[in-house]
Design an enzyme around this catalytic site. Structure first.
Site, PDB file in Angstrom:
ATOM      1  N   HIS A  72       0.872  -1.175   0.000  1.00 45.61           N
ATOM      2  CA  HIS A  72       0.000   0.000   0.000  1.00 45.61           C
ATOM      3  C   HIS A  72       0.914   1.232   0.000  1.00 45.61           C
ATOM      4  O   HIS A  72       2.035   1.177   0.509  1.00 45.61           O
ATOM      5  CB  HIS A  72      -0.820  -0.065   1.298  1.00 45.61           C
ATOM      6  CG  HIS A  72      -1.874   0.983   1.472  1.00 45.61           C
ATOM      7  ND1 HIS A  72      -1.585   2.283   1.807  1.00 45.61           N
ATOM      8  CD2 HIS A  72      -3.227   0.911   1.385  1.00 45.61           C
ATOM      9  CE1 HIS A  72      -2.709   2.967   1.923  1.00 45.61           C
ATOM     10  NE2 HIS A  72      -3.722   2.158   1.664  1.00 45.61           N
TER      11      HIS A  72
ATOM     12  N   ASP B 218       3.260  -4.264   8.132  1.00 49.99           N
ATOM     13  CA  ASP B 218       2.037  -3.474   8.017  1.00 49.99           C
ATOM     14  C   ASP B 218       0.868  -4.432   8.216  1.00 49.99           C
ATOM     15  O   ASP B 218       0.548  -5.223   7.332  1.00 49.99           O
ATOM     16  CB  ASP B 218       2.007  -2.814   6.630  1.00 49.99           C
ATOM     17  CG  ASP B 218       0.651  -2.185   6.296  1.00 49.99           C
ATOM     18  OD1 ASP B 218      -0.285  -2.310   7.108  1.00 49.99           O
ATOM     19  OD2 ASP B 218       0.545  -1.575   5.220  1.00 49.99           O
TER      20      ASP B 218
ATOM     21  N   GLN C 147      -4.464  -4.798   7.267  1.00 53.18           N
ATOM     22  CA  GLN C 147      -5.498  -5.694   6.745  1.00 53.18           C
ATOM     23  C   GLN C 147      -5.505  -7.039   7.466  1.00 53.18           C
ATOM     24  O   GLN C 147      -6.258  -7.938   7.081  1.00 53.18           O
ATOM     25  CB  GLN C 147      -5.281  -5.938   5.239  1.00 53.18           C
ATOM     26  CG  GLN C 147      -5.407  -4.708   4.386  1.00 53.18           C
ATOM     27  CD  GLN C 147      -6.837  -4.203   4.303  1.00 53.18           C
ATOM     28  OE1 GLN C 147      -7.791  -4.919   4.588  1.00 53.18           O
ATOM     29  NE2 GLN C 147      -6.999  -2.941   3.922  1.00 53.18           N
TER      30      GLN C 147
ATOM     31  N   LYS D 222      -9.982  -0.411  10.845  1.00 48.28           N
ATOM     32  CA  LYS D 222     -10.112  -1.606  10.017  1.00 48.28           C
ATOM     33  C   LYS D 222     -10.331  -2.843  10.891  1.00 48.28           C
ATOM     34  O   LYS D 222     -10.307  -3.969  10.402  1.00 48.28           O
ATOM     35  CB  LYS D 222      -8.867  -1.779   9.136  1.00 48.28           C
ATOM     36  CG  LYS D 222      -8.738  -0.706   8.048  1.00 48.28           C
ATOM     37  CD  LYS D 222      -7.682  -1.090   7.041  1.00 48.28           C
ATOM     38  CE  LYS D 222      -7.077   0.057   6.279  1.00 48.28           C
ATOM     39  NZ  LYS D 222      -7.994   0.803   5.432  1.00 48.28           N
TER      40      LYS D 222
ATOM     41  N   CYS E 168      -4.874   2.485  -3.433  1.00 45.57           N
ATOM     42  CA  CYS E 168      -3.635   3.063  -2.893  1.00 45.57           C
ATOM     43  C   CYS E 168      -2.459   2.140  -3.162  1.00 45.57           C
ATOM     44  O   CYS E 168      -1.580   1.976  -2.312  1.00 45.57           O
ATOM     45  CB  CYS E 168      -3.761   3.357  -1.401  1.00 45.57           C
ATOM     46  SG  CYS E 168      -5.006   4.604  -1.054  1.00 45.57           S
TER      47      CYS E 168
END
Lengths: 146, 415
Positions: free
Chosen positions: B132, B209, B212, B235, B373
């Site tokens: 991303h 990261d 998600q 999220k 993104c």
């Protein structure tokens, strides 16, 4: 609001079979338009004859609204003077954004009136006009709707 | 109320679950809302809304400052949220839990603080092709500022990381590996544990990261061995504007502060300052107190629900949706990695993803259309954009059917 108000036959037709699609060579004006939000990209090439826009073509890819709007625009502006084109853009812009705006004298472009009910899509329809303005204003330019 | 039970998901009562999410009960464009844009942001359960409201109604004051009762109550609630986040990640200490505005700020913090202290001209930073922008641009900025070089580990045709290619990029100049846990655009679950093992063998730290990932698979930072792990509240059923940077204490201890201001200092004179202890050294200014409290409530919600149970349910929805869409002529699914989270990216022949998005919205189905993104990834795939349906714990097979019907409607509109 019906989907068929947005995706009218004439829009679907111009999306599938865009007119004046490609690159004009030789040309004396060129501009690239980019809508970074959705990735719509188009390049306009044009040829002037004094104050008049003798010919123009566009290429690129994007949603049906942006492709059809660009295709219909090329038909509507070919042979017109700079002042006529500016006046036409004002009318199209009003059609896209102002409730109750008149679609008189817009011809096929009136098919874009449904876009007004889908605010997220107004930029798709206006990208080609901003790009044309940039191409007319200078020899070579990049515009962005963001 | 009809109770829908799903095959193989013992005790997974999706109707009762949905009743906890007030936003899901509404109609959009005259149709029941099918909210399938969870990769962009999930909805909040009533418990999160109530936790934030309770704080705003009864407890609000500034934290770490006042001698008065409310300030102490607010501080207790805020620090309680930090302890909740520590347990959620199984971090060793609350000193390793930094509250940020979200994943983006957490990655920027590491890139600017750790990066500027450790990265020099000629050094290398490894990212992957599916990152991303939030896990790409901060490293580009660091590379530009330091003269370091960004190396991009490639993916295979399924959208999975080529682990061997990433391992081959590791060398004596590698300073850090920054890698996503789950691809937001393609859904691939990356082999993060193996990447960490390979990087650690060379003494290279790894930032993950987890934006998600955290709502969709259990994360134990110590088991994983991550040096930094970042995620966002919104999220994972929590509020916007709050997120967490987990960092190994020794690393955080060695890092200079990033932002200066109140709360992050111990002493200040007109000439100079000394820094507060962890985690406060990295939390300049009044933090998002209600956000942290809402985030803690979201973690309670997830723990009660059971992340593994939710993941099994989401996987069932992903499989059903993938099969349903692939039955439609002209649909192409992007991202077919063996291990996938509940993200379904697709394109429809002859219909731009934005038109798909508008038509689906008209049918009450909320999805994302665009580049997610991840512009470099879209360029790599040769696509201007995709349509993306992403699933959460509260989605249903009925919504999958609504999605399929709406995509068929798009085919119909465009003949």
């Amino acid at each position: 609001m019906q989907l068929t108000e947005l995706y009218r036959e004439v829009i679907l037709d111009h999306n599938k079979h865009p007119r004046n699609f490609g690159r004009l060579d030789p040309h004396d004006g060129e501009a690239r338009g980019h809508n970074p939000l959705c990735g719509d990209r188009l390049t306009l090439t044009l040829l002037r004859d004094g104050e008049r826009l003798a010919d123009l073509k566009f290429e690129g890819n994007g949603c049906a609204i942006s492709m059809a709007s660009a295709s219909m625009m090329t038909e509507a502006v070919k042979g017109r003077s700079r002042a006529e084109i500016e006046a036409l853009f004002r009318r199209v812009h009003a059609l896209l954004t102002e409730p109750g705006a008149s679609s008189a004298e817009l011809g096929k472009l009136a098919a874009l009136s449904g876009v007004r009910e889908f605010p997220a899509r107004v930029k798709c329809a206006s990208l080609c006009w901003h790009t044309l303005n940039a191409a007319l204003a200078s020899g070579d330019a990049t515009v962005s709707t963001e | 109320m009809s109770v829908v039970r799903l095959h193989g998901s013992h005790g997974y009562d999706v109707a009762a679950l949905r009743a906890q999410f007030p936003v899901l009960g509404q109609q959009v464009n005259g149709r029941p809302l099918a909210y399938l844009d969870n990769g962009a942001s999930t909805q909040r359960p009533q418990a999160v809304i109530d936790a934030v409201t309770h704080y705003e109604t009864h407890l609000h004051s500034n934290v770490h400052r006042g001698v008065h009762t409310l300030s102490q109550l607010a501080t207790d609630a805020f620090e309680g949220a930090r302890e909740r986040a520590r347990r959620f990640l199984n971090a060793a200490s609350t000193r390793e839990i930094i509250f940020t505005r979200g994943t983006t700020e957490a990655i920027n913090l590491v890139a600017q603080s750790w990066g500027r202290a450790n990265v020099r001209t000629g050094d290398e930073i490894i990212v992957t092709a599916v990152e991303h922008h939030a896990n790409l641009v901060p490293w580009q900025m660091l590379a530009a500022a330091t003269g370091a070089r960004l190396r991009v580990a490639p993916i295979d045709e399924t959208g999975q990381l080529r682990l061997g290619a990433l391992q081959a990029l590791l060398n004596d100049r590698t300073r850090i590996v920054a890698i996503t846990h789950v691809s937001n655009a393609l859904g691939s679950v990356l082999p993060v544990a193996q990447v960490i093992e390979a990087a650690h063998a060379r003494g290279v730290p790894v930032l993950v990261d987890g934006a998600q990932a955290v709502a969709h698979l259990p994360v134990d930072v110590r088991q994983l061995g991550a040096d930094f792990y970042c995620f966002s509240g919104h999220k994972m059923y929590g509020p916007t504007g709050i997120g967490v940077l987990y960092g190994r204490e020794a690393l955080l201890e060695s890092m200079p502060p990033w932002m200066g201001g109140g709360d992050m200092i111990r002493t200040v004179s007109y000439e100079s300052s000394t820094w507060n202890d962890l985690p406060y050294k990295f939390e300049a200014g009044t933090p998002n107190i209600s956000g942290a409290i809402g985030l803690a409530a979201a973690m309670d919600f997830l723990e009660t629900l059971g992340i593994e149970k939710a993941a099994a349910h989401e996987h069932q929805l992903l499989n059903a949706a993938t099969a349903a869409l692939m039955r439609i002529p002209g649909v192409h699914v992007h991202g077919t990695a063996e291990e996938k989270s509940g993200i379904l990216s697709f394109t429809l022949q002859g219909v731009h993803p934005h038109d798909v998005g508008t038509i689906l919205d008209h049918e009450g189905v909320a999805i994302r259309a665009g580049h997610h993104c991840a512009m470099p990834l879209m360029d790599l795939l040769g696509l201007p954009a995709t349509a993306r349906a992403s699933f959460a714990c509260y989605n249903t097979l009925a919504e999958v059917q609504q999605l399929e019907a709406a995509v068929r409607r798009a085919v119909e509109v465009f003949h």
